[in-house]
Scaffold this motif. Structure first.
Motif, PDB file in Angstrom:
ATOM      1  N   TYR A 128       0.839  -1.196   0.000  1.00 41.93           N
ATOM      2  CA  TYR A 128       0.000   0.000   0.000  1.00 41.93           C
ATOM      3  C   TYR A 128       0.877   1.250   0.000  1.00 41.93           C
ATOM      4  N   CYS A 129       1.942   1.235   0.766  1.00 39.63           N
ATOM      5  CA  CYS A 129       2.853   2.376   0.807  1.00 39.63           C
ATOM      6  C   CYS A 129       3.432   2.650  -0.576  1.00 39.63           C
ATOM      7  N   LYS A 166      -3.257   0.150  -5.529  1.00 39.91           N
ATOM      8  CA  LYS A 166      -2.961  -0.979  -6.402  1.00 39.91           C
ATOM      9  C   LYS A 166      -2.378  -2.091  -5.533  1.00 39.91           C
ATOM     10  N   ILE A 167      -3.269  -2.791  -4.851  1.00 37.56           N
ATOM     11  CA  ILE A 167      -2.879  -3.877  -3.961  1.00 37.56           C
ATOM     12  C   ILE A 167      -3.757  -5.088  -4.252  1.00 37.56           C
ATOM     13  N   THR A 168      -3.236  -6.253  -3.974  1.00 39.97           N
ATOM     14  CA  THR A 168      -4.003  -7.485  -4.189  1.00 39.97           C
ATOM     15  C   THR A 168      -3.922  -8.365  -2.944  1.00 39.97           C
ATOM     16  N   LEU A 169      -4.937  -9.158  -2.733  1.00 43.24           N
ATOM     17  CA  LEU A 169      -4.969 -10.081  -1.607  1.00 43.24           C
ATOM     18  C   LEU A 169      -4.093 -11.284  -1.928  1.00 43.24           C
ATOM     19  N   PRO A 170      -3.093 -11.586  -1.098  1.00 48.21           N
ATOM     20  CA  PRO A 170      -2.258 -12.763  -1.355  1.00 48.21           C
ATOM     21  C   PRO A 170      -3.094 -14.042  -1.392  1.00 48.21           C
ATOM     22  N   GLN A 171      -2.646 -14.983  -2.175  1.00 52.98           N
ATOM     23  CA  GLN A 171      -3.418 -16.215  -2.340  1.00 52.98           C
ATOM     24  C   GLN A 171      -3.561 -16.973  -1.023  1.00 52.98           C
ATOM     25  N   ASP A 172      -2.524 -16.952  -0.178  1.00 60.19           N
ATOM     26  CA  ASP A 172      -2.641 -17.692   1.082  1.00 60.19           C
ATOM     27  C   ASP A 172      -3.705 -17.065   1.984  1.00 60.19           C
ATOM     28  N   SER A 173      -3.831 -15.744   1.960  1.00 61.92           N
ATOM     29  CA  SER A 173      -4.876 -15.095   2.749  1.00 61.92           C
ATOM     30  C   SER A 173      -6.262 -15.433   2.198  1.00 61.92           C
ATOM     31  N   LYS A 177     -11.261   2.084   3.750  1.00 67.13           N
ATOM     32  CA  LYS A 177     -12.347   1.579   2.903  1.00 67.13           C
ATOM     33  C   LYS A 177     -11.846   1.271   1.497  1.00 67.13           C
ATOM     34  N   LEU A 178     -10.973   2.121   0.975  1.00 67.53           N
ATOM     35  CA  LEU A 178     -10.429   1.882  -0.357  1.00 67.53           C
ATOM     36  C   LEU A 178      -9.538   0.638  -0.377  1.00 67.53           C
ATOM     37  N   LYS A 179      -8.815   0.394   0.708  1.00 67.10           N
ATOM     38  CA  LYS A 179      -8.013  -0.834   0.800  1.00 67.10           C
ATOM     39  C   LYS A 179      -8.909  -2.069   0.748  1.00 67.10           C
TER      40      LYS A 179
END
Length: 227
Positions: free
Chosen positions: A19-20, A89-96, A121-123
């Motif tokens: 996110y940073c 521009k972030i994605t949820l890791p597959q393990d999560s 909220k945007l995250k």
């Protein structure tokens, strides 16, 4: 018996460092539009150098000084707003994702997160995780004074879900603030230590440590099954 699993967001379900990077990229593109500014790639590199060297409070000031770009408090406020309001521009890791799917079959899932409301909220929207949770509590909606370590967010989840604290577990990362309130309330607490985490401080405060520690989110189901 655990019936409810409550997650923190940043550095728990994904690496906050991503996110940073996204936020600094948005700020760099904004600054690159100024007449006296270098290209966005150079600005981003300077931002990242300052941030990763340990300047996480006056990053923008230091970068503008280094790049010899004039600024005032209004300009700094603009940059902060760009950072907090950008679409990350972030994605949820597959393990999560796998763990949320797996635990959702057996437990009620909830999310409790601190931070500035539009950004949080945007995250959540960018990660696409709303569907996994019975409730999501943004502590800033209760008031900034109710950010962790306040118990208010945890009490709100208890009220919404009508669950007993001794049947709930909280998964988070930051020993300085995350576990004080749930420990007092009677939650089981689990610290997830992700390899890329930002907050690494150790607390000397009584009751601040989590009761269990894991290093991969994939270890969580086995931990819960063993209780």
């Amino acid at each position: 018996m655990i019936t409810t699993v409550v997650f923190d967001l940043d550095d728990t379900l994904y690496d906050e460092i991503e996110y940073c990077k996204s936020g600094f990229s948005a700020v760099a593109e904004f600054l690159a539009e100024l007449p006296e500014a270098p290209p966005a790639e150079h600005i981003f590199g300077t931002l990242w150098k300052q941030f990763t060297s340990g300047n996480q409070t006056k990053t923008f000031n230091a970068v503008l000084d280094e790049l010899d770009i004039s600024y005032d408090d209004k300009r700094i406020g603009e940059l902060v707003n760009v950072y907090r309001s950008h679409i990350p521009k972030i994605t949820l890791p597959q393990d999560s994702r796998d763990i949320l799917c797996e635990l959702g079959v057996k437990y009620t899932l909830a999310l409790l997160t601190d931070g500035f409301l539009p950004a949080q909220k945007l995250k959540v929207q960018s990660l696409g995780i709303e569907k996994y949770f019975k409730c999501i509590v943004y502590s800033e909606q209760l008031g900034r004074e109710f950010w962790k370590p306040s118990p208010a967010g945890f009490e709100k989840i208890i009220q919404i879900l009508k669950k007993e604290p001794e049947n709930m577990v909280y998964i988070a990362d930051n020993e300085k603030k995350d576990f004080i309130a749930p420990n007092k309330l009677g939650f089981l607490t689990v610290q997830l230590i992700r390899s890329a985490r930002i907050h690494t401080s150790i607390s000397a405060q009584s009751g601040a440590k989590a009761q269990c520690v894991i290093h991969k989110i994939s270890q969580l189901p086995a931990l819960l099954d063993g209780l």
